[in-house]
Design a protein around this motif. Structure first.
Motif, short mmCIF file in Angstrom:
data_model
loop_
_atom_site.label_atom_id
_atom_site.label_comp_id
_atom_site.label_asym_id
_atom_site.label_seq_id
_atom_site.Cartn_x
_atom_site.Cartn_y
_atom_site.Cartn_z
N GLN A 155 9.81 -5.03 6.67
CA GLN A 155 8.45 -4.73 7.16
C GLN A 155 7.99 -3.35 6.68
OE1 GLN A 155 7.53 -5.63 11.23
NE2 GLN A 155 5.65 -4.42 11.19
N LYS A 156 8.87 -2.37 6.81
CA LYS A 156 8.52 -1.01 6.36
C LYS A 156 8.32 -0.97 4.84
CE LYS A 156 8.36 1.69 9.98
NZ LYS A 156 7.10 2.35 10.34
N LEU A 157 9.17 -1.69 4.11
CA LEU A 157 9.01 -1.76 2.66
C LEU A 157 7.66 -2.37 2.28
CD1 LEU A 157 12.50 -2.84 1.23
CD2 LEU A 157 11.29 -0.68 0.81
N MET A 158 7.28 -3.42 3.00
CA MET A 158 5.99 -4.06 2.76
C MET A 158 4.85 -3.08 3.03
SD MET A 158 4.18 -6.73 1.89
CE MET A 158 5.00 -8.30 2.08
N GLU A 159 4.95 -2.34 4.13
CA GLU A 159 3.92 -1.34 4.46
C GLU A 159 3.82 -0.28 3.35
OE1 GLU A 159 4.69 0.46 8.25
OE2 GLU A 159 4.72 -1.49 9.30
N LEU A 160 4.98 0.20 2.89
CA LEU A 160 5.01 1.22 1.85
C LEU A 160 4.40 0.70 0.55
CD1 LEU A 160 5.80 3.85 0.45
CD2 LEU A 160 8.17 3.02 0.34
N VAL A 161 4.87 -0.46 0.08
CA VAL A 161 4.39 -1.02 -1.17
C VAL A 161 2.89 -1.32 -1.09
CG1 VAL A 161 4.59 -3.00 -2.74
CG2 VAL A 161 6.65 -1.91 -1.83
N SER A 162 2.41 -1.66 0.09
CA SER A 162 0.97 -1.94 0.28
C SER A 162 0.10 -0.71 0.03
CB SER A 162 0.71 -2.45 1.70
OG SER A 162 1.37 -3.68 1.90
N GLN A 163 0.70 0.48 0.06
CA GLN A 163 -0.05 1.72 -0.18
C GLN A 163 -0.12 2.07 -1.67
OE1 GLN A 163 -1.53 3.07 2.46
NE2 GLN A 163 -0.50 1.54 3.72
N LEU A 164 0.57 1.31 -2.51
CA LEU A 164 0.65 1.64 -3.93
C LEU A 164 -0.52 1.05 -4.72
CD1 LEU A 164 4.49 1.20 -4.42
CD2 LEU A 164 3.23 3.26 -3.77
N GLN A 165 -0.66 1.49 -5.96
CA GLN A 165 -1.82 1.10 -6.77
C GLN A 165 -1.88 -0.40 -7.04
OE1 GLN A 165 -3.22 3.86 -10.03
NE2 GLN A 165 -1.11 4.55 -9.84
N TYR A 166 -0.76 -0.97 -7.44
CA TYR A 166 -0.80 -2.38 -7.81
C TYR A 166 -1.11 -3.29 -6.63
CZ TYR A 166 -0.41 -3.59 -12.65
OH TYR A 166 -0.73 -3.83 -13.96
#
Length: 203
Positions: free
Chosen positions: A72-83
């Motif tokens: 869940q935390k990884l998903m939250e983090l990746v959701s903040q990235l450009q792609y």
């Protein structure tokens, strides 16, 4: 007799004056150095604020060293990235590397241009935040077709940046002051196909 008394009073006053002068003189370089350092930090912060950046670095740093097993935390983090702001996330999984799949959803006649610089910028941010992360694999998927699949390692990213990426995330101050400039100046062209067409996917 009055003069002798006056002379006796003058000597301690002179000694006290010299002592105070020495004390203030010896302190002033420290204060001056602190002022210069603070001014330099303010100038650097102003420069960073003027850099156009696709990231909220303050928010990103709140994910520093989250568990790679916390999906869940990884998903939250990746959701903040450009792609993630360009394509929907299809899959995130962590084995020996962090794999991120993005869904293209192309239709007939459409094409997608891969931005390798954006990919590398996202990888650098992830590596700076996650000390135990060794590599990131990107895949752009549609149906049975997948573009990517080649992990970008920490060593490869450091060659592109010319810096130890671990040190860029070591403290919040460094992350907020140094990384925006590095990302703004980043360019990466691995000299591979960068246009995906619907017809190519379906052939």
């Amino acid at each position: 007799m009055f003069n002798n008394k006056r002379n006796k009073m003058t000597i301690p006053i002179l000694i006290l004056t010299v002592f105070i002068t020495l004390l203030t003189t010896s302190c002033s370089p420290v204060n001056k150095g602190t002022q210069v350092k603070n001014q330099n930090n303010d100038i650097q912060k102003n420069e960073i604020e003027n850099i156009e950046t696709p990231y909220d670095f303050k928010l990103l740093y709140s994910y520093k060293n989250i568990s790679l097993n916390d999906s869940q935390k990884l998903m939250e983090l990746v959701s903040q990235l450009q792609y993630a702001k360009e394509l929907p996330i299809d899959l995130i999984e962590y084995g020996n590397i962090l794999r991120i799949d993005y869904r293209m959803n192309l239709t007939e006649g459409q094409e997608y241009k891969v931005n390798h610089t954006k990919m590398m910028a996202d990888v650098i941010v992830l590596l700076a935040l996650l000390d135990d992360l060794y590599a990131v694999e990107y895949n752009l998927v549609q149906g049975d077709y997948s573009y990517g699949g080649v992990p970008i390692t920490r060593e490869q990213a450091e060659e592109i940046v010319g810096k130890d990426i671990w040190s860029l995330g070591e403290t919040e101050e460094v992350f907020l002051l140094d990384l925006p400039k590095i990302i703004a100046d980043l360019e990466w062209d691995p000299d591979v196909m960068d246009v995906i067409t619907y017809e190519h996917i379906m052939s």
